[in-house]
Enzyme design. Structure first.
Site, short mmCIF file in Angstrom:
data_model
loop_
_atom_site.label_atom_id
_atom_site.label_comp_id
_atom_site.label_asym_id
_atom_site.label_seq_id
_atom_site.Cartn_x
_atom_site.Cartn_y
_atom_site.Cartn_z
N GLU A 44 0.82 -1.22 0.00
CA GLU A 44 0.00 0.00 0.00
C GLU A 44 0.86 1.27 0.00
O GLU A 44 0.62 2.19 0.78
CB GLU A 44 -0.95 -0.01 1.20
CG GLU A 44 -1.92 -1.18 1.16
CD GLU A 44 -3.00 -1.15 2.24
OE1 GLU A 44 -2.72 -0.65 3.34
OE2 GLU A 44 -4.11 -1.63 1.96
N ASP B 275 -8.33 -8.98 4.28
CA ASP B 275 -8.15 -7.84 5.18
C ASP B 275 -9.22 -7.75 6.26
O ASP B 275 -10.09 -6.89 6.17
CB ASP B 275 -8.13 -6.54 4.34
CG ASP B 275 -7.59 -5.37 5.12
OD1 ASP B 275 -7.12 -5.57 6.24
OD2 ASP B 275 -7.62 -4.25 4.59
N GLU C 204 -12.69 -2.02 12.03
CA GLU C 204 -12.71 -1.34 10.74
C GLU C 204 -13.82 -1.84 9.83
O GLU C 204 -14.52 -1.05 9.20
CB GLU C 204 -11.34 -1.54 10.07
CG GLU C 204 -11.24 -0.93 8.69
CD GLU C 204 -9.86 -1.12 8.06
OE1 GLU C 204 -8.97 -1.71 8.71
OE2 GLU C 204 -9.68 -0.66 6.91
C1 GCU Z 1 -6.12 -2.04 5.83
C2 GCU Z 1 -6.47 -0.71 6.39
C3 GCU Z 1 -5.32 0.26 6.30
C4 GCU Z 1 -4.09 -0.37 6.95
C5 GCU Z 1 -3.80 -1.71 6.30
C6 GCU Z 1 -2.67 -2.45 6.96
O1 GCU Z 1 -5.95 -1.95 4.46
O2 GCU Z 1 -7.58 -0.18 5.71
O3 GCU Z 1 -5.69 1.46 6.93
O4 GCU Z 1 -2.99 0.48 6.82
O5 GCU Z 1 -4.93 -2.52 6.40
O6 GCU Z 1 -2.96 -3.38 7.69
O7 GCU Z 1 -1.51 -2.13 6.76
#
Ligand code: GCU
Length: 755
Positions: free
Chosen positions: A317, A403, A431
Site C-alpha cells: 500500500e 483484510d 474497521e
Molecule cells: C487495511 C487498512 C489500512 C491499513 C492496512 C494495513 O488496508 O484499511 O488502513 O494500513 O490494512 O494493515 O496495513
C-alpha cells in the site's frame, strides 16, 4: 525481570516508582463511566461470599525487592481493600489463612513448591495454590519471574471478582505464546488510522515531561490480561519517531510500562536512512544503510535497554521496502534482524502485501477481473523464503488472506511456512465490523481461525498450534540445522481499538475485544464463551440473569454482522477509504482490487469469486485436505461459499432454498438478530448502571439502522443482477438503490493522518 531492572539507572527506577506509587490509585473512580474496564474491584455484594473471602485472606506476606513486585503487591492490597472492605498490609511472618506471594528467590516455601510439585511451570506462568504448612493454611501466588507474580495476582483477583471459590486452589497457567502485543495504528499527530475511540492516547507533544495517568492505567489493564508488548506507532510509519527528540518520548513510555512487563516496540519506516539519516538510499544490502540501522539500534537501546524491536510494513500500500531497491523480503527483514540481534530485539515483518502497482484503472473491464487474485499475493511473496529469515524474525500474518473481513477463511500462509515463525495479527478495532458503534464480540471470530486445521503437519495442525510452534514440534528438530527451531519465537498481535475516549474503546463492548485478545494470546484453548463470562462478571455484574443475557448477546453478535453485511462468503463490499457502510456497486478505484465489484463478481448468471482451478486457483495454496473441503460448490461450507465459488442465483443450498432466497434471508436474519439483541438488552434495565445501559441502548439503535441499511442497499444492488423478487418476510428496502448510492461520508472517523 529483576536482573534486567538492575541494569537500569537508579534515576529511571526511582522515577518509575514515584510515578507508579502516586498515580496507581486513581483508576478507581466512583462513576460507572467504563473507564475502569474489567478492573472495577467493587465490594463483593454477596454477604456469605464476602465473609468467606475475608476469612480466607487474613494476612499477606509479600516481599517486594523489585519494581514489578512492588506494583504487584500494591495491586493486591489495594484491590483486596476495595473488594473486601478490609485493610491489609504486608507482614513478614506467616500466619494462618495467609496469602504468600513471590518467587523462589523471595521464599523458600515457594522454591520448594515450584521444584517439587509444579516443575512444568514455564517462563512467566503463575501458580495459585493452597496448602497447609506448619499447621497454617496458606494461599500461595507464585511464579519463577516477578512479572509472573503480577500475572498471578491478577488471576487471583479475577477469581474474586467473578465469585469463584478460593479454598482449595491448584491452578497453574503459562502463556502459550511468547509475544502478546497490541499494535497501535497511532500517528504522531494523534490521529489514529482506523481508530474509532477518539484521539491517540499517546500525547507526544507533552512527552517526556508529562506522564498521563492513562499510560499507567493502560499498562495495568494490559498486564491484567497478559499483554506484554505495545507497538506505539502506525504501520504506515513516520521516520520522525526514530529521531532523538522522539526517542526520549518513547523512553518515557517504556519507563512507565516496564514494571508491568510491557516492552515498547516501534514501526520502522524502511526509508528512514534517507528520510532522517541523510543517506541517498535505503537499500538493505548497502553497508552504509546496514550500519545506519545498527547505529540507530545502539542509540535506542542506550535509552531503552528492554526495547522490543521493530514492526515493519514494507512494499505494501505504497510503503517503501526492499523491493523498492530490487531486494527481497528476507534482505529487508534480515537487515533489521542483524541490527537488533545483539540487543535481544525482534523483527515483526508483515505479510500484508499486495502488488504495489495499480492493477488497472477501469475496473469493470474484463482485464480487471482477470487481474491477479489479491488473495494469492502474500503466499506467493513469502513461501519462497521459508526458512531463510534470521532467528529473531517473525512473519506477522493477518488472520485471513484479504483484510480483516467479518468472515475470512484462514490465511493459507499458516499452512505453508513450516520453517518460519508466524505471528497472528487480529484486528480489535472494528474497521470492517461496524467501527465504533456496533456491538460485535470478536472472540468467536478469533477462535474460528485459531481452531481451523491447516493440515500442515498432519491432522490437528490448527492455526493456533502453528502460532504456538507445537504443530511442527519445533523443539524436537535438530538445532544444528537451524537454531531458531530449537527455540521458536511465538506471538500474537491485536490491532488496538483504544483511544482517549473516557471508556477507552467508545463502545463499552469494544473493551471485550481487547480483553479477549489478551486472554487468547495467553491461552488460545480458552473458549469464546468462557472469556465472555469472565469479562461480563468483571465489567458489568455477577447477577446470573445479567451474565446469561449479555453472554447470549455477545455470542450471537458476530454471526449477526456477518449476515447483515457479508453473508455466505461475500467480502470487501464496503465504502471506499473510510470503509463505512455498504458499497457493493463501487467500481472505479485506482486499483481493481480496491473495488467491491472485483470481489463479488455479480453478473446475470450468479455471484462470487471463483478460486477453484477453473478460476484463480487460490485454493491450491491450501493443503490438499483443506482444498478438498472447499473445492466443490455443493459441499463447500456455505459460510465460505462466495470466497471460493461463483454460483448461480438459483444454486441449490443445503436447506433446499435457491441461493438468491438464502442470501436475502441471511440479510434479514442479521437484522432480526440485532432487533433481538436490543430486546435482550432492554430486559437488563435494572441490572446495569444507567450510564452504560443507555450508551449501549443508543449504540444498538444505530446498529439496527445500519444493519437495515446494509441489507437494503446490498439486496437492491444484487437484485439488478438476479432479477428475482425479494422473498416475503421481514422489512423490505424503503429507498431506491440510487439513494443508497448517493450517500457520502466525507468525515467518517478513522481516516485521518496518513490516509
Ligand atoms: C487495511 C487498512 C489500512 C491499513 C492496512 C494495513 O488496508 O484499511 O488502513 O494500513 O490494512 O494493515 O496495513
Amino acid at each position: 525481570m529483576w536482573n534486567r531492572m538492575q541494569t537500569f539507572s537508579v534515576g529511571s527506577v526511582f522515577r518509575t516508582l514515584m510515578v507508579t506509587c502516586t498515580l496507581l490509585v486513581s483508576l478507581r473512580l466512583p462513576a460507572e463511566d467504563g473507564h475502569r474496564l474489567w478492573l472495577r474491584y467493587d465490594r463483593i455484594d454477596d454477604a456469605a461470599l464476602l465473609a468467606q473471602y475475608r476469612n480466607a485472606v487474613a494476612a499477606v506476606v509479600f516481599p517486594t525487592p523489585s519494581p514489578t513486585l512492588l506494583v504487584a503487591r500494591n495491586e493486591l492490597l489495594d484491590d483486596l481493600e476495595s473488594l473486601l472492605s478490609k485493610k491489609l498490609t504486608s507482614q513478614t511472618s506467616l500466619a494462618d489463612n495467609c496469602l504468600l506471594a513471590g518467587t523462589p528467590s523471595t521464599s523458600p516455601i515457594i522454591a520448594k513448591l515450584l521444584s517439587s510439585q509444579y516443575p512444568g511451570l514455564a517462563g512467566d506462568g503463575y501458580l495459585l495454590h493452597t496448602q497447609q504448612t506448619e499447621g497454617k493454611h496458606l494461599l500461595i501466588i507464585a511464579a519463577h519471574s516477578d512479572i509472573g507474580v503480577l500475572y498471578g495476582v491478577f488471576a487471583f483477583l479475577r477469581l474474586l471478582q467473578t465469585h469463584q471459590p478460593i479454598q482449595n486452589l491448584s491452578v497453574s497457567s503459562s502463556p502459550l505464546t511468547q509475544h502478546r502485543i497490541l499494535d497501535h495504528w497511532d500517528n504522531l499527530n494523534r490521529t489514529v488510522e482506523r481508530g474509532y475511540a477518539g484521539a491517540s492516547i499517546w500525547n507526544w507533544h507533552l512527552l517526556p515531561g508529562y506522564i498521563d495517568q492513562r499510560y499507567i492505567d493502560y499498562a495495568r489493564a494490559n498486564a491484567s490480561i497478559g499483554v506484554n508488548g505495545t507497538v506505539v506507532t502506525n504501520v504506515n510509519a513516520n521516520s520522525l519517531v526514530l529521531t532523538p527528540l522522539y526517542l526520549q518520548k518513547v523512553r518515557a513510555l517504556a519507563d512507565v510500562f516496564r514494571p508491568y512487563g510491557i516492552r515498547v516496540y516501534l514501526t520502522a519506516k524502511f526509508s528512514a536512512p534517507v528520510d532522517i539519516g541523510g543517506l541517498k538510499t535505503a537499500d538493505p544490502l548497502d553497508p552504509a544503510v546496514q550500519q545506519w540501522w545498527k547505529d540507530k539500534c545502539n542509540e535506542i537501546y542506550s535509552l531503552i535497554p528492554d526495547f522490543g524491536g521493530f514492526l515493519v510494513k514494507a512494499n505494501s500500500e505504497g510503503q517503501p521496502g526492499p523491493q523498492t531497491y530490487g531486494r527481497t523480503h528476507t534482505d529487508g527483514a534480515n537487515m533489521f534482524a542483524d541490527a537488533l540481534a545483539p540487543h535481544g530485539g525482534i523483527v515483526m515483518w508483515r505479510a500484508f502485501v499486495y502488488d504495489a502497482r495499480p492493477a488497472a484503472t477501469s475496473s469493470t473491464s474484463a482485464h480487471d477481473m482477470a487481474a491477479p487474485d489479491r488473495f494469492k499475493q502474500a503466499y506467493a511473496e513469502f513461501t519462497p523464503f521459508d526458512g531463510k529469515f534470521k532467528p529473531n524474525v517473525l512473519i506477522q500474518v493477518k488472520n485471513g488472506p484479504i483484510d480483516f473481513q467479518p468472515r475470512e477463511p484462514f490465511s493459507p500462509l499458516f499452512g505453508a511456512m513450516s520453517r518460519t515463525p508466524l505471528m497472528m495479527e487480529f484486528q480489535l478495532t472494528q474497521e470492517y465490523l461496524g467501527q465504533g458503534t456496533h456491538l460485535v464480540y470478536e472472540a468467536p471470530l478469533f477462535k474460528e481461525v485459531l481452531d481451523a486445521d491447516t493440515y500442515a503437519n498432519g491432522k490437528g495442525s490448527t492455526v493456533a498450534r502453528v502460532i504456538d510452534g507445537s504443530a511442527y514440534h519445533f523443539p524436537m528438530r535438530d538445532p544444528a540445522q537451524d537454531v531458531r527451531l530449537s527455540s521458536p519465537l511465538t506471538g500474537m498481535a491485536g490491532v488496538s481499538n483504544i483511544g482517549n475516549e473516557r471508556n477507552w474503546t467508545n463502545h463499552p463492548f469494544g473493551q471485550a475485544n481487547w480483553y479477549a485478545f489478551g486472554r487468547l494470546a495467553w491461552d488460545h484453548t480458552l473458549s469464546a464463551r468462557e472469556i465472555a463470562d469472565e469479562w461480563i462478571r468483571q465489567t458489568f455484574s455477577n447477577d446470573a440473569a445479567a451474565v446469561s443475557t449479555i453472554e447470549k448477546i455477545m455470542m450471537a453478535s458476530r454471526e449477526a454482522i456477518v449476515n447483515y453485511m457479508t453473508p455466505l462468503g461475500l467480502h470487501h463490499i464496503m465504502g471506499y477509504n473510510h470503509h463505512f457502510g455498504p458499497g457493493p456497486w463501487l467500481d472505479n478505484a485506482s486499483r481493481a482490487d480496491w473495488n467491491p465489484v472485483y470481489y463479488h463478481r455479480a453478473d446475470a448468471y450468479g455471484i462470487g469469486f471463483d478460486r477453484t482451478p477453473a478460476g484463480s486457483n487460490a485454493l491450491a495454496q491450501y493443503q490438499p485436505q483443506v482444498r478438498q473441503q472447499w473445492l466443490d460448490s455443493n459441499t463447500c461450507d456455505e459460510k465460505f461459499l462466495l470466497w471460493f465459488h461463483h454460483v448461480s442465483w438459483s444454486h441449490k443450498m443445503k436447506d433446499g432454498q435457491i441461493f438468491w432466497n438464502e442470501l436475502c434471508n441471511r440479510y434479514q436474519s442479521g437484522v432480526d438478530t440485532v432487533k433481538w439483541m436490543q430486546r435482550q438488552w432492554q430486559s437488563l434495565t435494572s441490572l446495569i448502571d444507567k450510564e452504560r445501559f443507555s450508551q449501549v441502548s443508543m449504540f444498538l439503535g444505530i446498529q439496527e439502522k445500519e444493519a437495515e441499511w446494509w441489507r437494503n442497499a446490498c439486496i437492491l444492488y444484487f437484485q439488478t443482477f438476479s432479477r428475482m423478487p425479494i422473498p416475503a418476510g421481514g422489512g423490505g428496502p424503503d429507498q431506491t438503490l440510487e439513494y443508497y448510492k448517493s450517500l457520502r461520508f466525507p468525515y467518517a472517523p478513522g481516516t485521518g493522518g496518513s490516509l
